[in-house]
Design a protein around this motif. Structure first.
Motif, PDB file in Angstrom:
ATOM      1  N   PHE A 195      -7.048  -5.409 -23.138  1.00 15.40           N
ATOM      2  CA  PHE A 195      -6.310  -4.202 -22.805  1.00 15.40           C
ATOM      3  C   PHE A 195      -5.199  -3.980 -23.831  1.00 15.40           C
ATOM      4  O   PHE A 195      -4.751  -4.927 -24.495  1.00 15.40           O
ATOM      5  N   PRO A 196      -4.744  -2.723 -23.956  1.00 17.48           N
ATOM      6  CA  PRO A 196      -3.692  -2.434 -24.949  1.00 17.48           C
ATOM      7  C   PRO A 196      -2.442  -3.290 -24.774  1.00 17.48           C
ATOM      8  O   PRO A 196      -1.733  -3.539 -25.749  1.00 17.48           O
ATOM      9  N   ALA A 197      -2.166  -3.744 -23.545  1.00 16.30           N
ATOM     10  CA  ALA A 197      -0.973  -4.572 -23.351  1.00 16.30           C
ATOM     11  C   ALA A 197      -1.041  -5.845 -24.200  1.00 16.30           C
ATOM     12  O   ALA A 197      -0.007  -6.408 -24.566  1.00 16.30           O
ATOM     13  N   ARG A 198      -2.249  -6.279 -24.523  1.00 12.51           N
ATOM     14  CA  ARG A 198      -2.389  -7.461 -25.399  1.00 12.51           C
ATOM     15  C   ARG A 198      -2.792  -7.062 -26.811  1.00 12.51           C
ATOM     16  O   ARG A 198      -2.279  -7.612 -27.785  1.00 12.51           O
ATOM     17  N   GLN A 199      -3.743  -6.140 -26.928  1.00 11.92           N
ATOM     18  CA  GLN A 199      -4.187  -5.688 -28.250  1.00 11.92           C
ATOM     19  C   GLN A 199      -4.285  -4.174 -28.238  1.00 11.92           C
ATOM     20  O   GLN A 199      -5.284  -3.625 -27.800  1.00 11.92           O
ATOM     21  N   GLY A 200      -3.248  -3.537 -28.690  1.00 16.82           N
ATOM     22  CA  GLY A 200      -3.229  -2.081 -28.680  1.00 16.82           C
ATOM     23  C   GLY A 200      -3.167  -1.510 -30.078  1.00 16.82           C
ATOM     24  O   GLY A 200      -4.074  -1.725 -30.889  1.00 16.82           O
ATOM     25  N   LEU A 201      -2.086  -0.835 -30.367  1.00 13.60           N
ATOM     26  CA  LEU A 201      -1.929  -0.167 -31.664  1.00 13.60           C
ATOM     27  C   LEU A 201      -1.936  -1.194 -32.801  1.00 13.60           C
ATOM     28  O   LEU A 201      -1.159  -2.157 -32.779  1.00 13.60           O
ATOM     29  N   TRP A 202      -2.820  -1.013 -33.731  1.00 15.75           N
ATOM     30  CA  TRP A 202      -3.012  -1.937 -34.868  1.00 15.75           C
ATOM     31  C   TRP A 202      -3.129  -3.386 -34.391  1.00 15.75           C
ATOM     32  O   TRP A 202      -2.644  -4.316 -35.035  1.00 15.75           O
ATOM     33  N   GLY A 203      -3.778  -3.549 -33.234  1.00 18.15           N
ATOM     34  CA  GLY A 203      -4.047  -4.890 -32.719  1.00 18.15           C
ATOM     35  C   GLY A 203      -2.849  -5.578 -32.084  1.00 18.15           C
ATOM     36  O   GLY A 203      -2.930  -6.754 -31.716  1.00 18.15           O
ATOM     37  N   GLN A 204      -1.735  -4.853 -31.919  1.00 17.21           N
ATOM     38  CA  GLN A 204      -0.511  -5.459 -31.398  1.00 17.21           C
ATOM     39  C   GLN A 204      -0.289  -5.035 -29.931  1.00 17.21           C
ATOM     40  O   GLN A 204      -0.770  -3.977 -29.504  1.00 17.21           O
ATOM     41  N   PRO A 205       0.447  -5.840 -29.161  1.00 13.29           N
ATOM     42  CA  PRO A 205       0.722  -5.475 -27.763  1.00 13.29           C
ATOM     43  C   PRO A 205       1.389  -4.095 -27.674  1.00 13.29           C
ATOM     44  O   PRO A 205       2.364  -3.821 -28.388  1.00 13.29           O
ATOM     45  N   THR A 206       0.855  -3.261 -26.800  1.00 12.55           N
ATOM     46  CA  THR A 206       1.316  -1.864 -26.732  1.00 12.55           C
ATOM     47  C   THR A 206       1.396  -1.407 -25.284  1.00 12.55           C
ATOM     48  O   THR A 206       0.456  -1.626 -24.512  1.00 12.55           O
ATOM     49  N   ASN A 207       2.501  -0.784 -24.943  1.00 13.08           N
ATOM     50  CA  ASN A 207       2.623  -0.201 -23.605  1.00 13.08           C
ATOM     51  C   ASN A 207       2.405   1.313 -23.703  1.00 13.08           C
ATOM     52  O   ASN A 207       3.047   1.998 -24.499  1.00 13.08           O
ATOM     53  N   ILE A 208       1.489   1.798 -22.876  1.00 14.89           N
ATOM     54  CA  ILE A 208       1.203   3.249 -22.858  1.00 14.89           C
ATOM     55  C   ILE A 208       1.501   3.795 -21.466  1.00 14.89           C
ATOM     56  O   ILE A 208       0.992   3.283 -20.477  1.00 14.89           O
ATOM     57  N   ASN A 209       2.331   4.808 -21.416  1.00 14.39           N
ATOM     58  CA  ASN A 209       2.555   5.580 -20.185  1.00 14.39           C
ATOM     59  C   ASN A 209       2.530   7.057 -20.553  1.00 14.39           C
ATOM     60  O   ASN A 209       2.678   7.417 -21.726  1.00 14.39           O
ATOM     61  N   ASN A 210       2.379   7.884 -19.534  1.00  8.45           N
ATOM     62  CA  ASN A 210       2.357   9.309 -19.857  1.00  8.45           C
ATOM     63  C   ASN A 210       3.765   9.913 -19.718  1.00  8.45           C
ATOM     64  O   ASN A 210       4.727   9.223 -19.382  1.00  8.45           O
ATOM     65  N   VAL A 211       3.867  11.198 -19.993  1.00  9.13           N
ATOM     66  CA  VAL A 211       5.167  11.895 -20.037  1.00  9.13           C
ATOM     67  C   VAL A 211       5.920  11.764 -18.713  1.00  9.13           C
ATOM     68  O   VAL A 211       7.099  11.388 -18.678  1.00  9.13           O
ATOM     69  N   GLU A 212       5.225  12.088 -17.614  1.00  7.88           N
ATOM     70  CA  GLU A 212       5.901  12.087 -16.313  1.00  7.88           C
ATOM     71  C   GLU A 212       6.376  10.685 -15.928  1.00  7.88           C
ATOM     72  O   GLU A 212       7.448  10.521 -15.340  1.00  7.88           O
ATOM     73  N   THR A 213       5.585   9.672 -16.261  1.00  9.69           N
ATOM     74  CA  THR A 213       5.985   8.298 -15.943  1.00  9.69           C
ATOM     75  C   THR A 213       7.291   7.951 -16.661  1.00  9.69           C
ATOM     76  O   THR A 213       8.237   7.440 -16.046  1.00  9.69           O
ATOM     77  N   TYR A 214       7.332   8.220 -17.961  1.00  6.68           N
ATOM     78  CA  TYR A 214       8.560   7.916 -18.716  1.00  6.68           C
ATOM     79  C   TYR A 214       9.747   8.731 -18.194  1.00  6.68           C
ATOM     80  O   TYR A 214      10.882   8.244 -18.168  1.00  6.68           O
ATOM     81  N   ALA A 215       9.509   9.972 -17.790  1.00 11.06           N
ATOM     82  CA  ALA A 215      10.618  10.815 -17.321  1.00 11.06           C
ATOM     83  C   ALA A 215      11.213  10.299 -16.015  1.00 11.06           C
ATOM     84  O   ALA A 215      12.355  10.621 -15.675  1.00 11.06           O
TER      85      ALA A 215
END
Length: 592
Positions: A302-322
């Motif tokens: 999952f991206p939390a372990r291997q995301g952007l360029w293979g690095q740990p990445t957290n993804i949330n959407n706009v409303e979640t961050y707001a």
């Protein structure tokens, strides 16, 4: 000083609200009122179908559908003489009562606007306006706490992702925080692709600093030094305001090196997407940021372990961050007190379709569909019968009247065959054909499928072909069972969440409206009188006065008859376009 707030969201801008602003400023100058009133552009008020909207503060008077030519009346009658401009006030669609104060209008009165609180009330292009309403206080509080404690606050709040299946946000942050790696990223999914949905766009346009603040808090919590906002290029106003907000945040020390004098540094970047629905899927989105074709990949990892360029990445959407700055400022306990046991806080919905009040609504989790549609939405257009509500976009489902009292939360919706999704909520009346609705959504997902996996690429195409045949009166015995078999295969084997949930509109309509499917197949009849190929047009000779309007305008030349004599329709020639039905003043034409 009084404030005159003019909505400058995309909907109102399209209806010339910028010209209203310019005219207001000129009129204040001409009437020497500049010392008493200030004109401000704001983000979306949410009541888009009444736009352009103008609010006079501090009274909170709402004027609807304001045009340039209405400005003089607002200035001379309201601002100079203290009299309301009655013709511009909102009229309740049920009681017909004129309502002056926006917080007394049912559309607003029954909402719980927390995430949307600033939208429509502050200038989104002015960071001082955001700072004046406790902006960036959540970030300041977070930076004074250990990272683990920030994550625990989010976990205790019960916040779940607002863009899909509702995964717990704090848990997602914790996975990324604990994942090995020196370089980590935060990503904001602003690729809002559901038909009719505009929640994220409105938040970005109306309160962009709240999204940046939420991302920066997340970046601090997981240990990221970089982040990306992936937003579709077809949201130019949102992109423009994000750029302005980002530049202001950097200038004031909220973003960049040594934020607010601490050891925490983080830079945020904007990436514009080309508008592919599949890029709403997180691994496809990451691929697109990296400059690759936006296609999903198998998970795990999952991206939390291997995301952007293979690095740990957290993804949330706009409303979640707001939501995040609110939780840091007001506490996890306050947030957890909103909503239901397993679905905390509020949810923003884009309320559209056959409902009197359309727009953006924020409601507490657990509210019923009936309250949203009939209290906030004002009921069904033209007082027709309610038939269904489609919730969750193309991945969601259609729920019938028997579920109007269903509490809106993640688990109840899933159990009923729908899902929260990003928050699209399309209301349908009794003239809607549910087979055609299923075909519409499947046509959308088929067109947007990236084609990488066979179940999605081939399976959806086959389902769409069957549905198309049925709506054309060419359905066969066994079609429904075949649709269900294909749906099960796709749900169980498609590569990504978008493919796995694509059959949901078909399955939910088969579950609740199976009789409509059977009428199409066995009786070659569309009960809603919507499917064109299944309709036949007739003229009632007792009502037809032979005015010749239909005969003269029929594009297929299918209508014949002498003037002042009843006409007839040649069903072999009739193109079923409905032109005659629209033209007939005698109501002599009917459909079977």
């Amino acid at each position: 000083m009084g404030r005159i707030l003019v909505c400058a969201g995309t909907g109102c801008v399209a209806s010339h609200s910028r010209q209203v602003t310019a005219r207001l400023k000129a009129a204040l100058h001409a009437h020497h009122l500049e010392e008493r009133f200030q004109v401000d552009n704001t983000g979306c008020h949410g009541f888009c179908e009444q736009g352009p909207l103008v609010i006079i503060e501090p009274e909170g008077i709402l004027y609807c559908r304001v045009r340039e030519e209405d400005v003089e009346a607002i200035v001379t009658e309201h601002l100079e003489q203290g009299r309301l401009v009655e013709r511009l006030l909102y009229q309740d669609p049920v009681t017909k009562e004129k309502i002056a104060a926006y917080n007394q209008i049912k559309f607003y009165r029954q909402q719980s606007r927390h995430v949307l609180k600033n939208c429509g009330h502050i200038n989104p292009e002015n960071i001082d306006a955001y700072l004046a309403v406790e902006g960036y206080q959540g970030l300041k509080k977070a930076l004074a706490l250990p990272r683990e404690e920030v994550i625990n606050i989010i976990k205790e709040s019960g916040l779940r992702g607002r863009g899909g299946a509702g995964f717990p946000t704090g848990l997602k942050w914790e996975y990324t925080f604990k994942a090995p790696g020196d370089r980590k990223y935060v990503v904001c999914n602003a690729d809002e692709g559901d038909p009719g949905a505009f929640m994220d766009r409105s938040v970005l346009e109306g309160d962009p600093h709240a999204v940046l603040e939420g991302m920066l808090i997340a970046a601090y919590a997981i240990g990221a030094r970089e982040g990306y906002i992936y937003v579709r290029a077809e949201y130019p106003l949102a992109v423009q305001r994000l750029r302005i907000a980002l530049a202001q945040a950097r200038e004031r020390g909220f973003c960049g090196e040594r934020i607010l004098g601490t050891d925490f540094s983080c830079e945020l970047y904007i990436r514009e997407g080309a508008g592919a629905f599949v890029c709403g899927e997180e691994t496809a989105l990451l691929a697109s940021i990296q400059g690759e074709r936006g296609m999903p990949r198998p998970r795990p990892p999952f991206p939390a372990r291997q995301g952007l360029w293979g690095q740990p990445t957290n993804i949330n959407n706009v409303e979640t961050y707001a939501n995040v700055p609110l939780i840091l400022r007001r506490g996890a306990g306050w947030y957890a007190s909103l909503g239901t046991e397993k679905s905390k806080g509020t949810k923003i919905f884009a309320l559209t379709g056959k409902v009197k009040n359309t727009g953006l609504v924020e409601v507490p989790m657990g509210i019923t569909l009936r309250e949203i549609i009939f209290n906030i939405g004002g009921g069904i257009l033209e007082d027709r019968g309610f038939k269904a509500v489609q919730i969750g976009g193309p991945s969601g489902g259609c729920l019938p009247a028997e579920h109007l009292d269903l509490p809106v939360d993640y688990d109840s919706l899933t159990a009923a065959g729908a899902m929260m999704g990003s928050g699209g909520l399309v209301v349908m009346d009794d003239s809607t054909c549910m087979v055609e609705v299923a075909r519409f959504f499947l046509n959308f997902t088929q067109a947007e499928s990236c084609g990488k996996c066979t179940p999605c690429r081939e399976g959806i195409q086959q389902m769409l072909a069957i549905l198309t045949r049925i709506t054309r009166g060419q359905g066969r015995e066994g079609d429904l069972e075949q649709l269900e078999r294909l749906a099960r295969v796709i749900k169980g084997t498609a590569l990504c969440g978008l493919g796995q949930t694509a059959p949901n509109p078909v399955l939910s309509t088969l579950r609740y409206f199976r009789a409509e499917y059977e009428a199409h197949i066995r009786d070659h009849r569309c009960p809603a009188k919507s499917c064109r190929e299944l309709l036949t047009y007739h003229i009632d000779p007792d009502k037809c006065n032979g005015c010749t309007r239909c005969r003269r305008r029929c594009p297929a030349g299918a209508i014949s008859g002498e003037a002042r004599e009843p006409h007839t329709i040649d069903l072999e020639l009739c193109a079923r376009c409905g032109t005659c039905l629209d033209l007939c003043r005698q109501k002599a034409i009917y459909v079977e």
